[in-house]
Enzyme design. Sequence first.
Site, PDB file in Angstrom:
ATOM      1  N   CYS A  16       0.943  -1.271  -0.189  1.00  9.68           N
ATOM      2  CA  CYS A  16       0.184  -0.078  -0.101  1.00  9.68           C
ATOM      3  C   CYS A  16       1.044   1.227   0.150  1.00  9.68           C
ATOM      4  O   CYS A  16       0.834   2.290  -0.618  1.00  9.68           O
ATOM      5  CB  CYS A  16      -1.073  -0.023   1.145  1.00  9.68           C
ATOM      6  SG  CYS A  16      -2.043  -1.346   1.336  1.00  9.68           S
ATOM      7  N   ASP A 422      27.613   6.829  26.169  1.00 13.07           N
ATOM      8  CA  ASP A 422      27.566   8.318  26.679  1.00 13.07           C
ATOM      9  C   ASP A 422      28.168   7.814  28.190  1.00 13.07           C
ATOM     10  O   ASP A 422      28.315   6.763  28.748  1.00 13.07           O
ATOM     11  CB  ASP A 422      26.184   8.856  26.764  1.00 13.07           C
ATOM     12  CG  ASP A 422      25.921   9.776  27.735  1.00 13.07           C
ATOM     13  OD1 ASP A 422      26.629  11.019  27.634  1.00 13.07           O
ATOM     14  OD2 ASP A 422      24.969   9.949  28.793  1.00 13.07           O
ATOM     15  N   ASP A 620      21.254   8.072  27.843  1.00 18.34           N
ATOM     16  CA  ASP A 620      20.281   8.152  28.885  1.00 18.34           C
ATOM     17  C   ASP A 620      19.693   9.357  28.874  1.00 18.34           C
ATOM     18  O   ASP A 620      18.684   9.698  29.548  1.00 18.34           O
ATOM     19  CB  ASP A 620      20.730   7.722  30.135  1.00 18.34           C
ATOM     20  CG  ASP A 620      21.684   8.796  30.739  1.00 18.34           C
ATOM     21  OD1 ASP A 620      22.167   9.397  30.125  1.00 18.34           O
ATOM     22  OD2 ASP A 620      21.502   8.877  31.974  1.00 18.34           O
ATOM     23  N   ASP A 624      21.209  12.809  24.045  1.00 19.85           N
ATOM     24  CA  ASP A 624      21.463  11.735  23.226  1.00 19.85           C
ATOM     25  C   ASP A 624      20.702  11.476  22.276  1.00 19.85           C
ATOM     26  O   ASP A 624      20.848  10.429  21.339  1.00 19.85           O
ATOM     27  CB  ASP A 624      21.870  10.420  23.992  1.00 19.85           C
ATOM     28  CG  ASP A 624      22.895  10.735  25.125  1.00 19.85           C
ATOM     29  OD1 ASP A 624      23.869  11.090  24.924  1.00 19.85           O
ATOM     30  OD2 ASP A 624      22.666  10.316  26.522  1.00 19.85           O
TER      31      ASP A 624
END
Length: 729
Positions: A16, A422, A620, A624
Amino acid sequence: MKKKEIPVTGMSCAACALSVEKTLSNSPGVKSASVNYANHVALLEWEEDVVSLEKLQKEIQSTGYGLMIEDVLREDLEKMQLEAYQKLKKKTTYAGILALPVFLIGMFWMEMPYGNYIMWTLTTPVLLVMGRQFFIQAWKLAKNRQANMDTLVALSTGIAYIYSSFNTFFPEFLASKGLEVHVYFEAASVIIFFILLGKTLESGAKAGTGAALKKLMDLQPSDLIVLEEGKEIPKKTAEVRTGEVVLIKPGQKIPLDGKVLEGSSYVNESMLTGEPLPVLKEKDAKVFAGTINSTGSFTFVAEQIGSETFLAQIIQRVKSAQGSKAPIQKTVDKVAGIFIPVVLAIGLLTFFVWGFSGVQDSWLRGMLALITVWVIACPCALGLATPTAIMAAMGKGAEMGILIKDAESLEKGKSINTLILDKTGTITEGNPKVIGTNFSENWNEKDASAIKAIESKSEHPLAIAISDYFEKTIPENNLSEFRSETGKGVSAKSGEDTFHIGTSKWLSSLQVEMTGPLVKESSQALEEGAIVVFAAKNRELVAVFKIADPIKQTSIQAIQELKQMGINIHMLTGDQTKTASWVAKETGIEHFKAEMLPQDKASYLKALQSKGLHVAMAGDGINDSEALSLADLSIAMGKGTDIAMEVAEVTLVHSDLSQIPKTLQLTKKTVKIIRQNLFWAFIYNIIGIPIAAGILYPTFGFLLNPMIAGAAMALSSVSVVSNSLRLRK
């Protein structure tokens, strides 16, 4: 030239999305069109003076789909999507309840009295009520000479139902010609149920796609206060213009980007930088939309408004990243677009070949072969191949504290060879703590009680860390003359003694002697990136507190395990270089960058990807979110921000890096299962369709009965589900 994201309605499969995309792309005046089936949105770029949205809407409507060109409130759109999902779940449940007895009667109790009439009674609402949309959509597409999976479902179940209904009410017709009278209600009802189930599972996996963007948008307050000639004027954020002066009171979110004019305060920028310590904002300091003011008040001049703010740019980048298509999805889209017309053509060809074959009852046999081809080729196994594997993987992952978002996440995990981490809240705990102390010879418990009491009166994270360090100490209750100096420290009297707690520079300005063993001991801590707070009593240095964000106990082992798996580790942080260097050294990370803003992290990630690396990102914070959206696999810590978890494709509930190796292993096994499922689903069709068409009849006299085709179809689905359940082991 205009560019806009427009919701698309009526799409039920990947074919579709391809059909809508093709229709839009072929329209004069449209420069580019990309339709994302995952979020049912078309990203459209067109020349407004050549073609209007109203005209494009009519073109799409003529093909059986719809474009929501009117601006719809985000809340209204989310409500519509939720209502559609709840309606689909209800249809699936009712279809399953009705299809189960039909399946049991058709497969095991075919001789029971009035069995055919019972099956007809139960199957009719499954097709005409729960499965009505398949027939409606197939008819709309047929009028435009188009087809998708709805067409195949409608034709196979519709012919099986009509044929079975005829045999139920007029059984003597086939019996008089010496043919066995069979009904295939179980095939029709079970097909509808399985397709609905697949769509429900798919919709469930896609649910919440826009939640991350919603949370990002909610960071910006809708109201604010503007100062005009000394008067406080309430305004809507959207009404503010560049150059206006905005007043920020304690606890308020900052609505726009700008520069501080008067006043000072600490601002929590963790949603942008990921770092836990609030940042002092004084005259000429930059402030950003979405950050949170602490206890002070200040005014700032608006410099970036609307789509120009830092937060708005992050939102736009996340939207673009989330709207992209995975390579495997593009492949499946193309296969789906070819599969359906080929199956339809094979069915019709089978009918005419049999009809002109000259064998006894050739046209009747052709009709049975046609039904058999379309029944056996129904894409149930294809529809279940991915969702069942996802469900099994999600269940197993949940047991291990790993929450997986969708199939794309699983597919991406297989090829990861680089991981960006991080620092704050990912490798470290995310909360500053006292990691070391040095006290003078004159230090005593009374001094500890006084400092505990003084720091307990402050809301600064460093003060909280020191107060927590003396958790078993009973604070003094005779404090007086408490004073807090922003960016410097605090002071108070405890009895006859005066205490000053703060920075080295501030204590020096108060004539505190900043020499001797205590100061020397602090030098090493500063080199390691720790924050050092000094305490003086009556201008005599009595204590030094070394404060840092501790490394999680499991981080070092997890990083070593990842390196053994051949994963290259990179650490990116907004923290200072000394702190980053110390953390990298302690954990064995060779590649790190410090003092990075969100766009810096995203650029660093893109640079790695441009080298051909497959990059995962673990973080976290909101800072980020852009990098998470761009990563080949995004991983969020469960104790981080809701936005990071919504953007990410994998969430680690326990915020433990040791779960990342387990995640990558699980993704590899799951992708293997999904590919096996797809392989067997296609092999089933490649082998089953020719047999259903009668390829074995000339040599062996074997013609597959539609009843067996229905059973084979069900068996193919069961085999796919069974294969997926192996993941639970």
